[in-house]
Write a protein that holds these residues in place. Structure first.
Motif, PDB file in Angstrom:
ATOM      1  N   GLY A  49       0.818  -1.200   0.000  1.00 39.32           N
ATOM      2  CA  GLY A  49       0.000   0.000   0.000  1.00 39.32           C
ATOM      3  C   GLY A  49       0.855   1.254   0.000  1.00 39.32           C
ATOM      4  N   VAL A  50       0.199   2.404  -0.054  1.00 38.90           N
ATOM      5  CA  VAL A  50       0.931   3.664  -0.227  1.00 38.90           C
ATOM      6  C   VAL A  50       1.756   4.036   0.993  1.00 38.90           C
ATOM      7  CG1 VAL A  50      -0.682   4.560  -1.935  1.00 38.90           C
ATOM      8  CG2 VAL A  50      -1.117   4.976   0.498  1.00 38.90           C
ATOM      9  N   GLN A  51       1.504   3.411   2.163  1.00 37.64           N
ATOM     10  CA  GLN A  51       2.306   3.691   3.358  1.00 37.64           C
ATOM     11  C   GLN A  51       3.377   2.639   3.627  1.00 37.64           C
ATOM     12  OE1 GLN A  51      -1.338   4.134   4.017  1.00 37.64           O
ATOM     13  NE2 GLN A  51      -1.025   6.262   3.458  1.00 37.64           N
ATOM     14  N   THR A  52       3.626   1.755   2.661  1.00 42.48           N
ATOM     15  CA  THR A  52       4.590   0.678   2.891  1.00 42.48           C
ATOM     16  C   THR A  52       5.996   1.212   3.129  1.00 42.48           C
ATOM     17  OG1 THR A  52       3.317  -0.890   1.568  1.00 42.48           O
ATOM     18  CG2 THR A  52       5.635  -1.405   1.929  1.00 42.48           C
ATOM     19  N   GLN A  53       6.623   0.717   4.200  1.00 42.36           N
ATOM     20  CA  GLN A  53       8.005   1.043   4.519  1.00 42.36           C
ATOM     21  C   GLN A  53       8.918  -0.054   3.972  1.00 42.36           C
ATOM     22  OE1 GLN A  53       8.731   3.994   6.216  1.00 42.36           O
ATOM     23  NE2 GLN A  53       6.523   4.326   5.934  1.00 42.36           N
ATOM     24  N   ALA A  54      10.116   0.318   3.564  1.00 46.66           N
ATOM     25  CA  ALA A  54      11.066  -0.663   3.036  1.00 46.66           C
ATOM     26  C   ALA A  54      11.352  -1.759   4.057  1.00 46.66           C
ATOM     27  CB  ALA A  54      12.359   0.033   2.627  1.00 46.66           C
ATOM     28  N   SER A  55      11.330  -1.398   5.336  1.00 48.90           N
ATOM     29  CA  SER A  55      11.624  -2.361   6.403  1.00 48.90           C
ATOM     30  C   SER A  55      10.537  -3.425   6.555  1.00 48.90           C
ATOM     31  CB  SER A  55      11.816  -1.626   7.734  1.00 48.90           C
ATOM     32  OG  SER A  55      10.656  -0.888   8.074  1.00 48.90           O
ATOM     33  N   SER A  56       9.370  -3.216   5.926  1.00 51.78           N
ATOM     34  CA  SER A  56       8.292  -4.197   6.037  1.00 51.78           C
ATOM     35  C   SER A  56       8.542  -5.431   5.190  1.00 51.78           C
ATOM     36  CB  SER A  56       6.953  -3.560   5.625  1.00 51.78           C
ATOM     37  OG  SER A  56       6.585  -2.536   6.524  1.00 51.78           O
ATOM     38  N   GLY A  77      -4.729   2.320   0.825  1.00 52.63           N
ATOM     39  CA  GLY A  77      -4.034   2.782   2.010  1.00 52.63           C
ATOM     40  C   GLY A  77      -3.332   1.639   2.712  1.00 52.63           C
ATOM     41  N   GLY A  78      -2.491   1.983   3.676  1.00 51.45           N
ATOM     42  CA  GLY A  78      -1.859   0.962   4.494  1.00 51.45           C
ATOM     43  C   GLY A  78      -0.498   0.518   4.002  1.00 51.45           C
ATOM     44  N   ASP A  79       0.067  -0.423   4.734  1.00 51.29           N
ATOM     45  CA  ASP A  79       1.411  -0.954   4.499  1.00 51.29           C
ATOM     46  C   ASP A  79       1.301  -2.257   3.703  1.00 51.29           C
ATOM     47  OD1 ASP A  79       4.208  -2.013   5.195  1.00 51.29           O
ATOM     48  OD2 ASP A  79       4.208  -0.141   6.331  1.00 51.29           O
ATOM     49  N   ALA A  80       2.282  -3.105   3.860  1.00 53.73           N
ATOM     50  CA  ALA A  80       2.319  -4.358   3.105  1.00 53.73           C
ATOM     51  C   ALA A  80       1.423  -5.417   3.732  1.00 53.73           C
ATOM     52  CB  ALA A  80       3.752  -4.885   3.042  1.00 53.73           C
ATOM     53  N   THR A  81       0.771  -6.206   2.891  1.00 50.80           N
ATOM     54  CA  THR A  81       0.032  -7.375   3.347  1.00 50.80           C
ATOM     55  C   THR A  81       0.232  -8.492   2.343  1.00 50.80           C
ATOM     56  OG1 THR A  81      -2.058  -8.152   4.291  1.00 50.80           O
ATOM     57  CG2 THR A  81      -2.195  -6.909   2.219  1.00 50.80           C
ATOM     58  N   ALA A  82      -0.298  -9.665   2.661  1.00 47.57           N
ATOM     59  CA  ALA A  82      -0.080 -10.835   1.810  1.00 47.57           C
ATOM     60  C   ALA A  82      -1.398 -11.502   1.458  1.00 47.57           C
ATOM     61  CB  ALA A  82       0.837 -11.832   2.517  1.00 47.57           C
ATOM     62  N   HIS A  83      -1.412 -12.124   0.291  1.00 43.09           N
ATOM     63  CA  HIS A  83      -2.521 -12.971  -0.129  1.00 43.09           C
ATOM     64  C   HIS A  83      -1.941 -14.306  -0.568  1.00 43.09           C
ATOM     65  CE1 HIS A  83      -5.094  -9.497   0.056  1.00 43.09           C
ATOM     66  NE2 HIS A  83      -4.415  -8.867  -0.892  1.00 43.09           N
ATOM     67  N   GLU A  84      -2.716 -15.361  -0.387  1.00 45.48           N
ATOM     68  CA  GLU A  84      -2.283 -16.699  -0.783  1.00 45.48           C
ATOM     69  C   GLU A  84      -3.503 -17.602  -0.880  1.00 45.48           C
ATOM     70  OE1 GLU A  84       0.488 -17.571   2.352  1.00 45.48           O
ATOM     71  OE2 GLU A  84      -1.084 -17.844   3.858  1.00 45.48           O
ATOM     72  N   PRO A  85      -3.389 -18.734  -1.586  1.00 51.48           N
ATOM     73  CA  PRO A  85      -4.536 -19.638  -1.719  1.00 51.48           C
ATOM     74  C   PRO A  85      -5.087 -20.054  -0.360  1.00 51.48           C
ATOM     75  CG  PRO A  85      -2.825 -20.246  -3.275  1.00 51.48           C
ATOM     76  CD  PRO A  85      -2.228 -19.191  -2.382  1.00 51.48           C
ATOM     77  N   GLY A  86      -6.418 -20.121  -0.286  1.00 51.99           N
ATOM     78  CA  GLY A  86      -7.093 -20.464   0.949  1.00 51.99           C
ATOM     79  C   GLY A  86      -7.636 -19.259   1.686  1.00 51.99           C
ATOM     80  N   GLN A  87      -7.140 -18.092   1.337  1.00 57.47           N
ATOM     81  CA  GLN A  87      -7.643 -16.852   1.926  1.00 57.47           C
ATOM     82  C   GLN A  87      -8.898 -16.417   1.162  1.00 57.47           C
ATOM     83  OE1 GLN A  87      -5.518 -13.091   1.107  1.00 57.47           O
ATOM     84  NE2 GLN A  87      -5.006 -13.069   3.295  1.00 57.47           N
ATOM     85  N   PHE A 172       7.169 -13.474   5.292  1.00 62.27           N
ATOM     86  CA  PHE A 172       8.156 -12.753   4.489  1.00 62.27           C
ATOM     87  C   PHE A 172       8.069 -11.240   4.663  1.00 62.27           C
ATOM     88  CE2 PHE A 172       7.418 -16.469   1.367  1.00 62.27           C
ATOM     89  CZ  PHE A 172       8.277 -17.283   2.090  1.00 62.27           C
ATOM     90  N   ILE A 173       7.108 -10.785   5.489  1.00 65.15           N
ATOM     91  CA  ILE A 173       6.906  -9.345   5.680  1.00 65.15           C
ATOM     92  C   ILE A 173       6.610  -9.054   7.147  1.00 65.15           C
ATOM     93  CG2 ILE A 173       5.967  -9.029   3.336  1.00 65.15           C
ATOM     94  CD1 ILE A 173       3.158  -8.960   4.586  1.00 65.15           C
ATOM     95  N   HIS A 174       6.635  -7.773   7.499  1.00 63.92           N
ATOM     96  CA  HIS A 174       6.021  -7.316   8.737  1.00 63.92           C
ATOM     97  C   HIS A 174       4.595  -6.939   8.348  1.00 63.92           C
ATOM     98  CE1 HIS A 174       9.610  -7.512  11.038  1.00 63.92           C
ATOM     99  NE2 HIS A 174      10.200  -6.462  10.513  1.00 63.92           N
ATOM    100  N   PRO A 175       3.601  -7.786   8.639  1.00 62.19           N
ATOM    101  CA  PRO A 175       2.239  -7.512   8.178  1.00 62.19           C
ATOM    102  C   PRO A 175       1.752  -6.144   8.629  1.00 62.19           C
ATOM    103  CG  PRO A 175       2.402  -9.731   9.081  1.00 62.19           C
ATOM    104  CD  PRO A 175       3.684  -9.029   9.427  1.00 62.19           C
ATOM    105  N   CYS A 176       1.291  -5.368   7.659  1.00 65.48           N
ATOM    106  CA  CYS A 176       0.772  -4.026   7.925  1.00 65.48           C
ATOM    107  C   CYS A 176       1.815  -3.129   8.589  1.00 65.48           C
ATOM    108  CB  CYS A 176      -0.489  -4.084   8.783  1.00 65.48           C
ATOM    109  SG  CYS A 176      -1.774  -5.136   8.059  1.00 65.48           S
ATOM    110  N   GLY A 177       3.095  -3.515   8.474  1.00 62.16           N
ATOM    111  CA  GLY A 177       4.174  -2.703   9.025  1.00 62.16           C
ATOM    112  C   GLY A 177       4.457  -2.946  10.488  1.00 62.16           C
ATOM    113  N   LEU A 181       3.712  -8.989  14.585  1.00 63.21           N
ATOM    114  CA  LEU A 181       2.271  -9.224  14.511  1.00 63.21           C
ATOM    115  C   LEU A 181       2.016 -10.660  14.069  1.00 63.21           C
ATOM    116  CD1 LEU A 181      -0.663  -8.232  14.579  1.00 63.21           C
ATOM    117  CD2 LEU A 181      -0.376  -7.468  12.211  1.00 63.21           C
ATOM    118  N   ARG A 182       1.259 -11.394  14.848  1.00 68.18           N
ATOM    119  CA  ARG A 182       0.976 -12.783  14.537  1.00 68.18           C
ATOM    120  C   ARG A 182      -0.331 -12.887  13.773  1.00 68.18           C
ATOM    121  NH1 ARG A 182       0.126 -17.903  18.714  1.00 68.18           N
ATOM    122  NH2 ARG A 182      -0.022 -19.497  17.089  1.00 68.18           N
ATOM    123  N   MET A 183      -0.305 -13.653  12.688  1.00 62.98           N
ATOM    124  CA  MET A 183      -1.494 -13.879  11.886  1.00 62.98           C
ATOM    125  C   MET A 183      -2.126 -15.217  12.277  1.00 62.98           C
ATOM    126  SD  MET A 183      -1.253 -11.077  10.155  1.00 62.98           S
ATOM    127  CE  MET A 183      -2.531 -11.233   8.885  1.00 62.98           C
TER     128      MET A 183
END
Length: 224
Positions: A49-56, A77-87, A172-177, A181-183
Motif C-alpha cells: 500500500g501507499v504507506q509501505t516502509q522498506a523495512s516491512s 491505504g496501508g502498508d504491506a500485506t499478503a494474499h495466498e490460496p485459501g484466503q 516474508f513481511i512485517h504484516p501491515c508494518g 504481529l501474529r497472523m
C-alpha cells in the motif's frame, strides 16, 4: 460461477488468480462504473500500500521470486500485506459517488459485516483495532485485513479473511508494518486446520460468502 440471483452481480471465483489480473479487471470496472462484488483467492503475492516502509519487506526481490511470491505496489491505504490460496478476498466495486454512500460508513460496514458473518458461521468473536484496521482475536492475532482504494468515487480492494491458508507468505513481511504481529486463520482458531480440503469446510466457506453478500447488499440497498 455466479452465486444465485442477487441485486448486483456477485462473482465467486473458485480457482486462485494472479493479483495482476485482478488489477487489470478492476481498472475495466472503474472506467465503466460497473458495480459488482467479487469473492476470490490469489496466488502468493505481497501487495504494498501507499504507506509501505522498506523495512516491512523481509526478503530481497530475488528471494521473493525464488519463493514464487509476486510483489505488487497498489494505491490502497496501508502498508504491506499478503494474499495466498485459501484466503477469502472480498472486493466490493461500488460507485460510492452516485449512490451517495459516505466513505466512513462504507469502511465501518465492511468490518462490521465481516465480524458478524464470522460469528454467525463459525462462532468466532473478533474485535477491531482503531489503530490498525482489521479484526483480531483477544490475544491480538490478526485474522482479517482491510484496505480500500477509492478513486473517482469508485471502490476497489477490500477485505481479506485468513480462512484455510497456511500463512507462509506473511512470514516474508512485517504484516501491515508491525514487527511481531501474529497472523491466524479461521480453521486454526476453530480446530479444523486438518480438514481444509473437506467438502464441509468448503460449504462453510460458501455460506460465509453468501451471508456476507446478503448483509452488504442490505446495508446499502444495492438493488440496482
Amino acid at each position: 460461477m455466479i452465486m444465485n440471483r442477487q441485486p448486483i452481480s456477485i462473482l465467486y471465483l473458485e480457482k486462485p488468480m494472479r493479483y495482476g489480473r485482478y488489477v487489470r479487471y478492476t481498472e475495466l470496472l472503474r472506467r465503466s462504473r460497473r458495480e459488482n462484488l467479487v469473492f476470490c483467492q490469489h496466488y502468493p503475492v505481497v501487495t504494498m500500500g501507499v504507506q509501505t516502509q522498506a523495512s516491512s519487506l523481509l526478503l530481497s526481490a530475488e528471494d521473493f521470486a525464488r519463493n514464487a511470491v509476486d510483489i505488487v505496489p497498489v494505491k490502497r491505504g496501508g502498508d504491506a500485506t499478503a494474499h495466498e490460496p485459501g484466503q477469502i478476498v472480498i472486493y466490493p466495486h461500488i460507485d460510492l459517488r452516485s449512490r451517495k454512500i459516505p466513505l466512513s460508513d462504507f469502511v465501518k460496514a465492511m468490518l462490521d459485516i465481516t465480524s458478524e458473518s464470522l460469528d454467525s458461521v463459525f462462532g468466532l468473536k473478533l474485535r477491531p483495532d482503531a489503530k490498525a484496521p482489521g479484526l483480531y482475536t483477544d490475544a491480538g492475532e490478526k485474522v482479517v485485513s482491510s484496505g480500500l482504494e477509492i478513486r473517482s468515487g469508485f471502490s476497489s480492494s477490500g477485505v481479506a479473511v485468513n480462512y484455510s491458508n497456511e500463512l507462509q507468505t506473511f512470514s516474508f513481511i512485517h504484516p501491515c508494518g508491525y514487527p511481531g504481529l501474529r497472523m491466524q486463520s479461521v480453521l486454526q482458531l476453530t480446530g479444523q486446520a486438518e480438514k481444509k480440503h473437506d467438502p464441509e469446510t468448503d460449504a462453510k466457506k460458501k455460506e460465509f460468502c453468501r451471508i456476507w453478500a446478503e448483509r452488504f447488499i442490505q446495508s446499502f440497498s444495492l438493488y440496482s
